[in-house]
Design a protein around this motif. Structure first.
Motif, short mmCIF file in Angstrom:
data_model
loop_
_atom_site.label_atom_id
_atom_site.label_comp_id
_atom_site.label_asym_id
_atom_site.label_seq_id
_atom_site.Cartn_x
_atom_site.Cartn_y
_atom_site.Cartn_z
N VAL A 246 0.85 -1.20 0.00
CA VAL A 246 0.00 0.00 0.00
C VAL A 246 0.88 1.25 0.00
O VAL A 246 0.62 2.21 -0.73
CB VAL A 246 -0.95 -0.02 1.21
CG1 VAL A 246 -1.68 1.30 1.35
CG2 VAL A 246 -1.94 -1.16 1.09
N GLY A 247 1.93 1.25 0.81
CA GLY A 247 2.86 2.38 0.83
C GLY A 247 3.57 2.57 -0.50
O GLY A 247 3.77 3.71 -0.95
N LEU A 248 3.94 1.48 -1.13
CA LEU A 248 4.58 1.55 -2.44
C LEU A 248 3.65 2.17 -3.47
O LEU A 248 4.04 3.06 -4.24
CB LEU A 248 5.02 0.16 -2.89
CG LEU A 248 5.58 0.05 -4.30
CD1 LEU A 248 6.89 0.79 -4.41
CD2 LEU A 248 5.75 -1.42 -4.68
N MET A 249 2.39 1.74 -3.47
CA MET A 249 1.42 2.29 -4.43
C MET A 249 1.15 3.77 -4.16
O MET A 249 1.05 4.57 -5.09
CB MET A 249 0.12 1.48 -4.39
CG MET A 249 0.30 0.08 -4.94
SD MET A 249 -1.16 -0.94 -5.13
CE MET A 249 -2.31 -0.39 -3.95
N ALA A 250 1.05 4.14 -2.90
CA ALA A 250 0.83 5.55 -2.57
C ALA A 250 2.03 6.39 -2.99
O ALA A 250 1.86 7.49 -3.55
CB ALA A 250 0.57 5.69 -1.08
N GLY A 251 3.22 5.90 -2.75
CA GLY A 251 4.42 6.62 -3.16
C GLY A 251 4.52 6.77 -4.66
O GLY A 251 4.90 7.83 -5.17
N MET A 252 4.16 5.73 -5.39
CA MET A 252 4.18 5.81 -6.85
C MET A 252 3.14 6.80 -7.37
O MET A 252 3.41 7.57 -8.29
CB MET A 252 3.97 4.43 -7.46
CG MET A 252 5.14 3.50 -7.25
SD MET A 252 4.86 1.83 -7.85
CE MET A 252 4.63 2.10 -9.59
N ALA A 253 1.95 6.80 -6.76
CA ALA A 253 0.92 7.74 -7.17
C ALA A 253 1.36 9.18 -6.92
O ALA A 253 1.18 10.06 -7.77
CB ALA A 253 -0.38 7.45 -6.43
N LEU A 254 1.97 9.43 -5.76
CA LEU A 254 2.48 10.77 -5.48
C LEU A 254 3.62 11.15 -6.42
O LEU A 254 3.72 12.30 -6.85
CB LEU A 254 2.94 10.86 -4.03
CG LEU A 254 1.84 10.84 -2.98
CD1 LEU A 254 2.45 10.72 -1.59
CD2 LEU A 254 0.99 12.08 -3.08
N GLY A 255 4.46 10.19 -6.74
CA GLY A 255 5.55 10.46 -7.68
C GLY A 255 5.05 10.81 -9.06
O GLY A 255 5.53 11.77 -9.69
N PHE A 256 4.07 10.06 -9.56
CA PHE A 256 3.50 10.37 -10.88
C PHE A 256 2.81 11.73 -10.87
O PHE A 256 2.93 12.50 -11.81
CB PHE A 256 2.52 9.29 -11.32
CG PHE A 256 3.18 8.07 -11.90
CD1 PHE A 256 3.95 8.16 -13.04
CD2 PHE A 256 3.02 6.84 -11.30
CE1 PHE A 256 4.56 7.04 -13.57
CE2 PHE A 256 3.62 5.71 -11.82
CZ PHE A 256 4.41 5.81 -12.96
N ALA A 257 2.08 12.02 -9.80
CA ALA A 257 1.39 13.31 -9.72
C ALA A 257 2.40 14.45 -9.69
O ALA A 257 2.20 15.48 -10.35
CB ALA A 257 0.50 13.35 -8.47
N GLY A 258 3.46 14.28 -8.94
CA GLY A 258 4.48 15.33 -8.88
C GLY A 258 5.22 15.50 -10.19
O GLY A 258 5.52 16.63 -10.60
N TYR A 259 5.50 14.41 -10.89
CA TYR A 259 6.24 14.49 -12.15
C TYR A 259 5.39 15.08 -13.27
O TYR A 259 5.83 15.97 -13.99
CB TYR A 259 6.74 13.10 -12.54
CG TYR A 259 7.57 13.10 -13.79
CD1 TYR A 259 8.89 13.54 -13.75
CD2 TYR A 259 7.04 12.68 -15.00
CE1 TYR A 259 9.66 13.56 -14.89
CE2 TYR A 259 7.80 12.69 -16.15
CZ TYR A 259 9.11 13.14 -16.09
OH TYR A 259 9.86 13.16 -17.23
N PHE A 260 4.16 14.59 -13.40
CA PHE A 260 3.34 15.01 -14.53
C PHE A 260 2.49 16.24 -14.23
O PHE A 260 2.13 16.97 -15.14
CB PHE A 260 2.41 13.86 -14.97
CG PHE A 260 3.15 12.73 -15.59
CD1 PHE A 260 3.78 12.87 -16.82
CD2 PHE A 260 3.24 11.52 -14.95
CE1 PHE A 260 4.47 11.82 -17.39
CE2 PHE A 260 3.93 10.45 -15.50
CZ PHE A 260 4.55 10.61 -16.73
N GLY A 261 2.15 16.48 -12.98
CA GLY A 261 1.25 17.57 -12.67
C GLY A 261 1.87 18.72 -11.90
O GLY A 261 1.24 19.74 -11.68
N GLY A 262 3.08 18.54 -11.43
CA GLY A 262 3.74 19.59 -10.67
C GLY A 262 3.45 19.46 -9.19
O GLY A 262 2.81 18.51 -8.71
N PHE A 263 3.93 20.45 -8.45
CA PHE A 263 3.84 20.41 -6.99
C PHE A 263 2.40 20.53 -6.51
O PHE A 263 2.02 19.91 -5.52
CB PHE A 263 4.70 21.52 -6.39
CG PHE A 263 4.82 21.44 -4.91
CD1 PHE A 263 5.52 20.40 -4.32
CD2 PHE A 263 4.24 22.40 -4.11
CE1 PHE A 263 5.64 20.32 -2.94
CE2 PHE A 263 4.35 22.32 -2.72
CZ PHE A 263 5.06 21.28 -2.14
#
Length: 65
Positions: free
Chosen positions: A6-23
């Protein structure tokens, strides 16, 4: 599902959001994730609505007795 997954999936979702959508997208995903976490804990029965509204002073005085 383990908490590590669950932590891995949450971290990946936050990473994708930060990379593609910005801060701003990163903060939005983090806030919505926190709200979802609290809602899930509430629905599982781990926390109650009264836990958010109790006066801390009254709980402290109950412990002293």
């Amino acid at each position: 599902m383990s908490m590590a997954v669950v932590g891995l999936m949450a971290g990946m979702a936050l990473g994708f959001a930060g990379y593609f959508g910005g801060f701003g997208a990163f903060l939005l995903v983090a806030a919505l994730g926190a709200i979802g976490f609290v809602a899930g804990k509430f629905l599982d029965g781990d926390i109650e609505a009264g836990d958010f509204f109790r006066n801390r002073d009254s709980r402290d005085s109950d412990r002293r007795r």
